[in-house]
Design a protein around this motif. Structure first.
Motif, PDB file in Angstrom:
ATOM      1  N   PHE A 184       7.573  56.834  74.711  1.00  0.00           N
ATOM      2  CA  PHE A 184       8.835  57.377  75.213  1.00  0.00           C
ATOM      3  C   PHE A 184       9.443  56.511  76.308  1.00  0.00           C
ATOM      4  O   PHE A 184      10.635  56.185  76.262  1.00  0.00           O
ATOM      5  N   CYS A 185       8.672  56.126  77.306  1.00  0.00           N
ATOM      6  CA  CYS A 185       9.224  55.369  78.441  1.00  0.00           C
ATOM      7  C   CYS A 185       9.745  53.989  78.041  1.00  0.00           C
ATOM      8  O   CYS A 185      10.844  53.605  78.447  1.00  0.00           O
ATOM      9  N   PRO A 186       8.998  53.189  77.245  1.00  0.00           N
ATOM     10  CA  PRO A 186       9.584  51.923  76.794  1.00  0.00           C
ATOM     11  C   PRO A 186      10.854  52.106  75.980  1.00  0.00           C
ATOM     12  O   PRO A 186      11.793  51.310  76.091  1.00  0.00           O
ATOM     13  N   PHE A 187      10.898  53.157  75.161  1.00  0.00           N
ATOM     14  CA  PHE A 187      12.094  53.420  74.373  1.00  0.00           C
ATOM     15  C   PHE A 187      13.280  53.756  75.270  1.00  0.00           C
ATOM     16  O   PHE A 187      14.398  53.254  75.061  1.00  0.00           O
ATOM     17  N   VAL A 188      13.071  54.597  76.275  1.00  0.00           N
ATOM     18  CA  VAL A 188      14.151  54.972  77.191  1.00  0.00           C
ATOM     19  C   VAL A 188      14.673  53.751  77.950  1.00  0.00           C
ATOM     20  O   VAL A 188      15.883  53.535  78.068  1.00  0.00           O
ATOM     21  N   VAL A 189      13.773  52.934  78.465  1.00  0.00           N
ATOM     22  CA  VAL A 189      14.194  51.757  79.236  1.00  0.00           C
ATOM     23  C   VAL A 189      14.897  50.743  78.339  1.00  0.00           C
ATOM     24  O   VAL A 189      15.874  50.110  78.751  1.00  0.00           O
ATOM     25  N   LYS A 190      14.427  50.579  77.120  1.00  0.00           N
ATOM     26  CA  LYS A 190      15.075  49.648  76.195  1.00  0.00           C
ATOM     27  C   LYS A 190      16.512  50.056  75.917  1.00  0.00           C
ATOM     28  O   LYS A 190      17.426  49.219  75.914  1.00  0.00           O
ATOM     29  N   ARG A 191      16.748  51.334  75.698  1.00  0.00           N
ATOM     30  CA  ARG A 191      18.116  51.792  75.458  1.00  0.00           C
ATOM     31  C   ARG A 191      18.934  51.758  76.743  1.00  0.00           C
ATOM     32  O   ARG A 191      20.155  51.571  76.697  1.00  0.00           O
ATOM     33  N   ALA A 192      18.289  51.927  77.886  1.00  0.00           N
ATOM     34  CA  ALA A 192      19.017  51.840  79.149  1.00  0.00           C
ATOM     35  C   ALA A 192      19.549  50.441  79.392  1.00  0.00           C
ATOM     36  O   ALA A 192      20.646  50.262  79.939  1.00  0.00           O
ATOM     37  N   THR A 193      18.789  49.411  79.000  1.00  0.00           N
ATOM     38  CA  THR A 193      19.260  48.045  79.197  1.00  0.00           C
ATOM     39  C   THR A 193      20.495  47.733  78.358  1.00  0.00           C
ATOM     40  O   THR A 193      21.262  46.837  78.700  1.00  0.00           O
ATOM     41  N   LEU A 194      20.681  48.478  77.260  1.00  0.00           N
ATOM     42  CA  LEU A 194      21.885  48.268  76.449  1.00  0.00           C
ATOM     43  C   LEU A 194      23.135  48.705  77.196  1.00  0.00           C
ATOM     44  O   LEU A 194      24.217  48.169  76.962  1.00  0.00           O
ATOM     45  N   LEU A 195      23.001  49.688  78.072  1.00  0.00           N
ATOM     46  CA  LEU A 195      24.166  50.210  78.786  1.00  0.00           C
ATOM     47  C   LEU A 195      24.707  49.218  79.802  1.00  0.00           C
ATOM     48  O   LEU A 195      25.839  49.354  80.249  1.00  0.00           O
ATOM     49  N   GLY A 196      23.920  48.235  80.208  1.00  0.00           N
ATOM     50  CA  GLY A 196      24.393  47.241  81.154  1.00  0.00           C
ATOM     51  C   GLY A 196      25.188  46.129  80.518  1.00  0.00           C
ATOM     52  O   GLY A 196      25.740  45.280  81.227  1.00  0.00           O
ATOM     53  N   GLY A 197      25.244  46.085  79.185  1.00  0.00           N
ATOM     54  CA  GLY A 197      25.985  45.050  78.485  1.00  0.00           C
ATOM     55  C   GLY A 197      27.437  45.420  78.274  1.00  0.00           C
ATOM     56  O   GLY A 197      27.863  46.557  78.498  1.00  0.00           O
ATOM     57  N   PRO A 198      28.235  44.456  77.801  1.00  0.00           N
ATOM     58  CA  PRO A 198      29.672  44.711  77.622  1.00  0.00           C
ATOM     59  C   PRO A 198      30.006  45.550  76.402  1.00  0.00           C
ATOM     60  O   PRO A 198      31.143  45.994  76.265  1.00  0.00           O
TER      61      PRO A 198
END
Length: 291
Positions: A184-198
């Motif tokens: 769960f935690c790696p999945f959440v962080v991976k999708r969170a990093t997408l939000l920092g992109g354009p």
């Protein structure tokens, strides 16, 4: 001396081996190969104007061309290999290599560019991770008083304490390590990093916590798993509230350990992503995605 040089070239041809100048030039590139071939032809025929002086000048130019081409190829070989693997940005390559097929082939084969290998984090990503942590912490806060009842009352015997500790260890492994830390935690962080992109949309940034949990804009399988997880956690909390004492304390104690492990694991995983070590998991996006 000229006759001896011609005889050496003829002996090389008779043995079906290229002359030394041509063999060395072929190993370093086409530009040096042409220069080496020209010098060898001049040495064979002896027709170059100026006799030995001209042949000496051609040999010097050949050696210089070979050395230049060798240094050029040696300097570009790592870039070519990195481009073939798809891990180098086009802006770091020479212009002649940008139009070559190495970079295109690397990206087409699924490789990431230099900018893609660095996780993009920002306010939206932080908001998403903190939102998920607050959901876990809120669930832990609601069941923590019941889990602490045995410590306040002091009425547990050896059997009850053994059951309390055993269930806590079980939840630490099953929910904390296997569920939160590894999945769960790696999945959440991976999708969170997408939000920092354009490419992230305004709605995804505003609803960052449910986006990071995969409740929307995810594959069909991921949405089923995420919604089942949310409903399951909520159901466990409701069932544990209705259990009689001391069973509710034992169940809530294990749930608190699992949720606490999840919060700590999520914080550590996101902290590693801030330093460029994003988890190597799939964000499980839908087929038609803006990412």
């Amino acid at each position: 001396a000229a006759a001896r040089r011609r005889r050496r070239c003829y002996r090389s041809e008779d043995r079906n081996t290229p002359p030394p100048a041509e063999a060395a030039a072929a190993a370093v590139g086409p530009a040096a190969a042409s220069a080496a071939a020209a010098s060898c032809r001049a040495a064979k025929t002896g027709a170059a104007p100026g006799g030995d002086t001209m042949r000496t000048g051609v040999c010097v130019l050949t050696v210089a061309a070979m050395a230049t081409q060798t240094m050029a190829w040696a300097g570009r070989a790592p870039i070519r290999r990195a481009a073939a693997d798809g891990v180098v940005s086009a802006s770091l390559m020479p212009r002649r290599m940008q139009s070559s097929g190495a970079l295109t082939q690397g990206v087409a084969s699924g490789g990431a560019t230099a900018t893609d290998s660095v996780p993009a984090v920002g306010f939206a990503a932080t908001w998403g991770v903190l939102g998920v942590m607050s959901i876990l912490a809120n669930g832990m806060r609601r069941i923590l008083p019941v889990a602490l009842e045995p410590f306040k009352r002091g009425d547990f015997g050896a059997v009850q304490w053994a059951a309390y500790a055993a269930f806590a260890l079980f939840m630490a492994y099953a929910e904390g390590i296997k569920g939160f830390q590894h999945k769960f935690c790696p999945f959440v962080v991976k999708r969170a990093t997408l939000l920092g992109g354009p490419r992230s949309t305004l709605g995804q940034r505003v609803l960052a916590p449910p986006f990071c949990m995969g409740l929307f804009h995810a594959s069909k399988k991921r949405k089923i798993v995420s919604w089942s997880l949310v409903i399951g956690v909520f159901g466990i909390i409701q069932v544990a509230k209705r259990l009689p004492y001391p069973f509710n304390a034992i169940v809530d104690g294990g749930a608190v350990v699992g949720l606490a492990w999840g919060c700590i694991s999520l914080a550590i995983t996101y902290g590693r992503a801030l330093f460029g070590k994003a988890p190597a998991v799939s964000p499980e996006l839908p087929e038609k995605s803006n990412y």
